[in-house]
Design a protein around this motif. Sequence first.
Motif, PDB file in Angstrom:
ATOM      1  N   PRO A 173    -102.605 -57.024 136.476  1.00  0.00           N
ATOM      2  CA  PRO A 173    -102.325 -55.769 135.763  1.00  0.00           C
ATOM      3  C   PRO A 173    -102.202 -54.569 136.689  1.00  0.00           C
ATOM      4  O   PRO A 173    -101.513 -53.608 136.369  1.00  0.00           O
ATOM      5  N   HIS A 174    -102.882 -54.630 137.846  1.00  0.00           N
ATOM      6  CA  HIS A 174    -102.806 -53.501 138.778  1.00  0.00           C
ATOM      7  C   HIS A 174    -101.379 -53.301 139.275  1.00  0.00           C
ATOM      8  O   HIS A 174    -100.914 -52.171 139.424  1.00  0.00           O
ATOM      9  N   ALA A 175    -100.675 -54.400 139.548  1.00  0.00           N
ATOM     10  CA  ALA A 175     -99.288 -54.290 140.001  1.00  0.00           C
ATOM     11  C   ALA A 175     -98.410 -53.685 138.915  1.00  0.00           C
ATOM     12  O   ALA A 175     -97.534 -52.854 139.196  1.00  0.00           O
ATOM     13  N   LEU A 176     -98.652 -54.084 137.679  1.00  0.00           N
ATOM     14  CA  LEU A 176     -97.874 -53.540 136.574  1.00  0.00           C
ATOM     15  C   LEU A 176     -98.104 -52.044 136.428  1.00  0.00           C
ATOM     16  O   LEU A 176     -97.147 -51.249 136.333  1.00  0.00           O
ATOM     17  N   LEU A 177     -99.364 -51.623 136.413  1.00  0.00           N
ATOM     18  CA  LEU A 177     -99.665 -50.203 136.246  1.00  0.00           C
ATOM     19  C   LEU A 177     -99.214 -49.388 137.458  1.00  0.00           C
ATOM     20  O   LEU A 177     -98.756 -48.251 137.314  1.00  0.00           O
ATOM     21  N   ALA A 192    -101.645 -49.496 125.480  1.00  0.00           N
ATOM     22  CA  ALA A 192    -101.996 -50.900 125.644  1.00  0.00           C
ATOM     23  C   ALA A 192    -103.208 -51.234 124.808  1.00  0.00           C
ATOM     24  O   ALA A 192    -104.162 -50.465 124.747  1.00  0.00           O
ATOM     25  N   SER A 193    -103.158 -52.373 124.140  1.00  0.00           N
ATOM     26  CA  SER A 193    -104.305 -52.899 123.403  1.00  0.00           C
ATOM     27  C   SER A 193    -104.699 -54.231 124.024  1.00  0.00           C
ATOM     28  O   SER A 193    -103.843 -54.980 124.495  1.00  0.00           O
ATOM     29  N   GLN A 194    -105.985 -54.509 124.042  1.00  0.00           N
ATOM     30  CA  GLN A 194    -106.485 -55.738 124.627  1.00  0.00           C
ATOM     31  C   GLN A 194    -107.520 -56.368 123.696  1.00  0.00           C
ATOM     32  O   GLN A 194    -108.290 -55.664 123.033  1.00  0.00           O
ATOM     33  N   VAL A 195    -107.570 -57.695 123.696  1.00  0.00           N
ATOM     34  CA  VAL A 195    -108.599 -58.414 122.959  1.00  0.00           C
ATOM     35  C   VAL A 195    -109.786 -58.606 123.896  1.00  0.00           C
ATOM     36  O   VAL A 195    -109.627 -59.089 125.012  1.00  0.00           O
ATOM     37  N   PRO A 196    -110.987 -58.216 123.484  1.00  0.00           N
ATOM     38  CA  PRO A 196    -112.164 -58.379 124.349  1.00  0.00           C
ATOM     39  C   PRO A 196    -112.632 -59.824 124.375  1.00  0.00           C
ATOM     40  O   PRO A 196    -112.222 -60.641 123.553  1.00  0.00           O
ATOM     41  N   PRO A 197    -113.495 -60.176 125.331  1.00  0.00           N
ATOM     42  CA  PRO A 197    -113.948 -61.564 125.448  1.00  0.00           C
ATOM     43  C   PRO A 197    -114.671 -62.087 124.226  1.00  0.00           C
ATOM     44  O   PRO A 197    -114.647 -63.276 123.967  1.00  0.00           O
ATOM     45  N   LEU A 198    -115.351 -61.220 123.482  1.00  0.00           N
ATOM     46  CA  LEU A 198    -116.109 -61.692 122.332  1.00  0.00           C
ATOM     47  C   LEU A 198    -115.763 -60.851 121.117  1.00  0.00           C
ATOM     48  O   LEU A 198    -116.013 -59.656 121.085  1.00  0.00           O
ATOM     49  N   ILE A 199    -115.151 -61.478 120.134  1.00  0.00           N
ATOM     50  CA  ILE A 199    -114.853 -60.812 118.872  1.00  0.00           C
ATOM     51  C   ILE A 199    -116.062 -61.004 117.968  1.00  0.00           C
ATOM     52  O   ILE A 199    -116.689 -62.060 117.987  1.00  0.00           O
ATOM     53  N   PRO A 200    -116.458 -60.006 117.176  1.00  0.00           N
ATOM     54  CA  PRO A 200    -117.724 -60.052 116.446  1.00  0.00           C
ATOM     55  C   PRO A 200    -118.002 -61.326 115.663  1.00  0.00           C
ATOM     56  O   PRO A 200    -119.137 -61.773 115.606  1.00  0.00           O
ATOM     57  N   GLU A 230    -113.874 -53.154 131.855  1.00  0.00           N
ATOM     58  CA  GLU A 230    -112.855 -53.772 132.699  1.00  0.00           C
ATOM     59  C   GLU A 230    -111.485 -53.161 132.428  1.00  0.00           C
ATOM     60  O   GLU A 230    -110.705 -52.906 133.354  1.00  0.00           O
ATOM     61  N   PHE A 231    -111.211 -52.918 131.160  1.00  0.00           N
ATOM     62  CA  PHE A 231    -109.935 -52.328 130.802  1.00  0.00           C
ATOM     63  C   PHE A 231    -109.831 -50.903 131.329  1.00  0.00           C
ATOM     64  O   PHE A 231    -108.802 -50.493 131.892  1.00  0.00           O
ATOM     65  N   ILE A 271    -109.470 -53.337 121.827  1.00  0.00           N
ATOM     66  CA  ILE A 271    -109.562 -52.198 122.738  1.00  0.00           C
ATOM     67  C   ILE A 271    -108.179 -51.573 122.881  1.00  0.00           C
ATOM     68  O   ILE A 271    -107.226 -52.260 123.235  1.00  0.00           O
ATOM     69  N   THR A 272    -108.077 -50.309 122.600  1.00  0.00           N
ATOM     70  CA  THR A 272    -106.786 -49.628 122.676  1.00  0.00           C
ATOM     71  C   THR A 272    -106.917 -48.357 123.498  1.00  0.00           C
ATOM     72  O   THR A 272    -107.823 -47.567 123.284  1.00  0.00           O
TER      73      THR A 272
END
Length: 296
Positions: A173-177, A192-200, A230-231, A271-272
């Motif tokens: 992602p660093h290269a993209l940004l 950008a929206s991201q799915v976190p490692p743990l959804i409730p 992280e995001f 995460i947005t």
Amino acid sequence: MPEHTSQPDPSTGPDRGHPGPFVSLAEIRAALAGVRGHAESDTVASLLRRALPGFWATIAAEYRVRNRVVDKALDAGIRRSVVFSPDLAPLRLAHELLPAGAGWHVLYLLDDAETAVRTRIVTNCSLDPDVDWLSATPGIEQCLRSAQGIGALALDEPVCVLASTALQHTRDPHALLAGLWNVLPPGSCVMASQVPPLIPDTPAGTGLPAACAVFEHHTRTPLILRTAPEFDALCHHPHTWDTTTFGRAGTARAPVHSSPLSTSDSSLALITRVAVRPVRTPSHGLVPAYRSTRTS
């Protein structure tokens, strides 16, 4: 309007010896969104729902936030948009949200492996002077500079970039940004929206490893799940973007660093972020809705 591509579409068929169904990223996104498609995509979507309960709802939530960001960009006077990896029908394309005669222009960046997506864009947009498309290869910076060269994108005014799919499914992602930073003028925003490692509602012990393995195994595309810290770190190294978080009500708000800002929908911890390329000097005149006080 000519179709702008840098290379012919490769076959998306399964490799010899590849076990189980193989589907494209666009096909699995449509299936996760509830679109009944081919048996293969339905099977993989079912596997993902079992591996990561709640993941299916992220597509709808992502679209809700995308629509709010597009509306906000229009209100701010931004008329140029770049959209990574558009989806299949009946999921709505970004340009369908924009009012006629508003002076906007949309550039779609296409995955060369997604022949069905390209067919959709060509079929629906060939006669639309306000829509262009390009292959997303070989790299974002070169791609956008090429788009500027052929008149498909103006880089002398703020641009709204919808990059959720690109960031969620890349290991770099660093290269993209960094590529976006090197090209976008001040005042441009990247959603950008991201799915976190743990959804409730994910049972303990059944989340990240299984879902990511299923996704990559059947799509040949990584699924990168990131926590809110992280995001956020992506937007501060090596370049510092101004960021806002979209909350449940869908309004931009300043980050509160005492606690993670991760929710944009009450049903899942999607995460947005909207990252804004800071203004270098006041003379650049950043549009009010995305105004920044940082200088660089």
